[in-house]
Design a protein around this motif. Structure first.
Motif, PDB file in Angstrom:
ATOM      1  N   PHE A  43     -32.367  34.412 -26.290  1.00 52.51           N
ATOM      2  CA  PHE A  43     -31.442  35.939 -26.811  1.00 52.51           C
ATOM      3  C   PHE A  43     -32.919  36.831 -26.212  1.00 52.51           C
ATOM      4  N   ALA A  44     -34.339  36.728 -24.903  1.00 52.51           N
ATOM      5  CA  ALA A  44     -34.780  37.174 -24.353  1.00 52.51           C
ATOM      6  C   ALA A  44     -33.718  38.043 -23.528  1.00 52.51           C
ATOM      7  N   GLN A  45     -35.059  39.580 -23.387  1.00 56.52           N
ATOM      8  CA  GLN A  45     -34.453  39.878 -22.480  1.00 56.52           C
ATOM      9  C   GLN A  45     -35.691  40.969 -21.426  1.00 56.52           C
ATOM     10  N   ASN A  46     -35.855  40.178 -20.160  1.00 60.26           N
ATOM     11  CA  ASN A  46     -36.614  40.260 -19.900  1.00 60.26           C
ATOM     12  C   ASN A  46     -36.376  40.138 -18.079  1.00 60.26           C
ATOM     13  N   ASP A  47     -36.963  39.723 -17.500  1.00 62.38           N
ATOM     14  CA  ASP A  47     -36.850  39.658 -15.982  1.00 62.38           C
ATOM     15  C   ASP A  47     -36.464  38.293 -15.515  1.00 62.38           C
ATOM     16  N   ALA A  48     -35.960  37.565 -16.362  1.00 60.66           N
ATOM     17  CA  ALA A  48     -36.322  36.266 -15.954  1.00 60.66           C
ATOM     18  C   ALA A  48     -34.465  36.157 -15.199  1.00 60.66           C
ATOM     19  N   THR A  49     -34.478  35.259 -13.674  1.00 56.06           N
ATOM     20  CA  THR A  49     -33.244  35.280 -13.186  1.00 56.06           C
ATOM     21  C   THR A  49     -33.100  33.353 -12.825  1.00 56.06           C
ATOM     22  N   ALA A  50     -32.355  33.808 -11.878  1.00 51.38           N
ATOM     23  CA  ALA A  50     -31.657  32.039 -11.380  1.00 51.38           C
ATOM     24  C   ALA A  50     -30.348  31.718 -10.455  1.00 51.38           C
ATOM     25  N   LEU A  51     -30.846  32.471  -9.351  1.00 53.97           N
ATOM     26  CA  LEU A  51     -29.352  32.127  -8.361  1.00 53.97           C
ATOM     27  C   LEU A  51     -29.609  33.563  -8.553  1.00 53.97           C
ATOM     28  N   TRP A  52     -30.637  34.795  -8.154  1.00 55.44           N
ATOM     29  CA  TRP A  52     -30.502  35.842  -8.162  1.00 55.44           C
ATOM     30  C   TRP A  52     -29.645  36.889  -9.692  1.00 55.44           C
ATOM     31  N   GLN A  53     -29.388  35.944 -10.334  1.00 54.72           N
ATOM     32  CA  GLN A  53     -29.034  36.511 -11.649  1.00 54.72           C
ATOM     33  C   GLN A  53     -29.659  36.267 -12.703  1.00 54.72           C
ATOM     34  N   GLY A  54     -29.641  38.049 -13.682  1.00 54.39           N
ATOM     35  CA  GLY A  54     -30.149  37.496 -14.814  1.00 54.39           C
ATOM     36  C   GLY A  54     -29.823  36.470 -15.493  1.00 54.39           C
ATOM     37  N   THR A  55     -30.635  36.472 -16.324  1.00 48.65           N
ATOM     38  CA  THR A  55     -30.071  35.026 -17.367  1.00 48.65           C
ATOM     39  C   THR A  55     -31.242  35.159 -18.449  1.00 48.65           C
ATOM     40  N   ASN A  56     -30.943  34.666 -19.861  1.00 48.46           N
ATOM     41  CA  ASN A  56     -31.980  34.123 -20.557  1.00 48.46           C
ATOM     42  C   ASN A  56     -31.435  32.692 -20.851  1.00 48.46           C
ATOM     43  N   LEU A  57     -31.894  31.995 -21.262  1.00 54.71           N
ATOM     44  CA  LEU A  57     -31.958  31.095 -22.057  1.00 54.71           C
ATOM     45  C   LEU A  57     -30.606  30.590 -22.966  1.00 54.71           C
ATOM     46  N   GLY A  58     -29.978  31.450 -23.407  1.00 56.12           N
ATOM     47  CA  GLY A  58     -28.972  31.575 -24.109  1.00 56.12           C
ATOM     48  C   GLY A  58     -27.597  31.914 -23.032  1.00 56.12           C
ATOM     49  N   TYR A  59     -27.554  32.093 -22.121  1.00 58.82           N
ATOM     50  CA  TYR A  59     -26.331  32.634 -21.337  1.00 58.82           C
ATOM     51  C   TYR A  59     -26.818  31.700 -20.378  1.00 58.82           C
ATOM     52  N   SER A  60     -28.368  30.561 -20.269  1.00 57.54           N
ATOM     53  CA  SER A  60     -28.369  29.533 -19.014  1.00 57.54           C
ATOM     54  C   SER A  60     -27.283  28.063 -20.006  1.00 57.54           C
ATOM     55  N   VAL A  61     -27.742  28.173 -21.269  1.00 58.41           N
ATOM     56  CA  VAL A  61     -26.768  27.253 -21.668  1.00 58.41           C
ATOM     57  C   VAL A  61     -25.497  26.999 -21.786  1.00 58.41           C
ATOM     58  N   ILE A  62     -24.812  28.768 -22.243  1.00 60.58           N
ATOM     59  CA  ILE A  62     -23.698  28.529 -22.739  1.00 60.58           C
ATOM     60  C   ILE A  62     -22.836  28.783 -20.906  1.00 60.58           C
ATOM     61  N   ALA A  63     -23.451  28.710 -20.114  1.00 58.91           N
ATOM     62  CA  ALA A  63     -23.129  28.495 -18.453  1.00 58.91           C
ATOM     63  C   ALA A  63     -22.846  27.025 -18.163  1.00 58.91           C
ATOM     64  N   VAL A  64     -24.172  26.333 -18.987  1.00 57.74           N
ATOM     65  CA  VAL A  64     -23.918  24.610 -18.818  1.00 57.74           C
ATOM     66  C   VAL A  64     -22.844  23.686 -19.524  1.00 57.74           C
ATOM     67  N   VAL A  65     -23.025  24.537 -20.394  1.00 64.28           N
ATOM     68  CA  VAL A  65     -21.629  24.114 -21.486  1.00 64.28           C
ATOM     69  C   VAL A  65     -20.767  23.902 -20.914  1.00 64.28           C
ATOM     70  N   ALA A  66     -20.339  25.569 -20.696  1.00 68.02           N
ATOM     71  CA  ALA A  66     -19.011  25.678 -19.663  1.00 68.02           C
ATOM     72  C   ALA A  66     -18.741  25.378 -18.143  1.00 68.02           C
ATOM     73  N   GLY A  67     -19.855  24.270 -17.453  1.00 68.91           N
ATOM     74  CA  GLY A  67     -19.518  24.144 -16.280  1.00 68.91           C
ATOM     75  C   GLY A  67     -19.744  22.860 -16.387  1.00 68.91           C
ATOM     76  N   LEU A  68     -19.887  21.964 -17.669  1.00 64.71           N
ATOM     77  CA  LEU A  68     -19.674  20.684 -17.848  1.00 64.71           C
ATOM     78  C   LEU A  68     -18.460  20.611 -18.566  1.00 64.71           C
TER      79      LEU A  68
END
Length: 155
Positions: A43-68
């Motif tokens: 749950f890092a709070q830094n400047d990480a982005t994906a597709l011009w959106q802020g994210t971290n490892l936690g939200y990225s995992v949530i997005a992968v699981v929801a998408g699948l």
């Protein structure tokens, strides 16, 4: 104006595909986010982005699981996708509003930015719309839904 949700809407395959495309987008976003944030705090709070959106490892995992899950629901169909789209649609709308409330605080655990909030709200609205108009039923259920709509329009 009151509205009864239609059964066997002529565009139901389009709405089902829309739910599947949303699942593809979330999966792609999540995979790119996991690749960008791997090795960082969950749950890092830094400047990480994906597709011009802020994210971290936690939200990225949530997005992968929801998408699948959305992709599996779209593949199954038979109103399973409707239940999944409704659940995730409401969930993403609530998530975006909660993230907006904590955007510039230490409670922003998913590292949301304004673009992330906007995209999460749009994803929620698209999924909710797909859930409302993608229901499949028998001819009798379809007639009952049309009659209910006519009754609501006359009162």
């Amino acid at each position: 104006m009151a509205h009864a949700f239609p059964v066997n809407h002529p565009l139901r395959p389009t709405y089902r595909a829309l739910g599947g495309l949303t699942g593809i987008y979330l999966t792609a976003f999540g995979v790119l986010g996991v690749a960008d944030t791997s090795g960082q705090e969950f749950f890092a709070q830094n400047d990480a982005t994906a597709l011009w959106q802020g994210t971290n490892l936690g939200y990225s995992v949530i997005a992968v699981v929801a998408g699948l899950i959305l992709l599996i629901g779209a593949a199954i169909g038979r109103n399973v996708d409707i239940a999944i789209n409704k659940l995730f649609g409401y969930g993403f709308m609530a998530l975006s509003l909660a993230a907006l409330a904590v955007l510039r605080t230490d409670a922003n655990y998913l590292n949301f930015t304004i673009p992330t909030v906007i995209v999460a709200m749009v994803v929620g609205l698209v999924l909710t719309t797909a859930a409302m108009y993608g229901k499949v039923g028998t001819d009798e259920q379809s007639r009952a839904a049309r009659e209910a709509t006519l009754l609501l329009e006359t009162h």
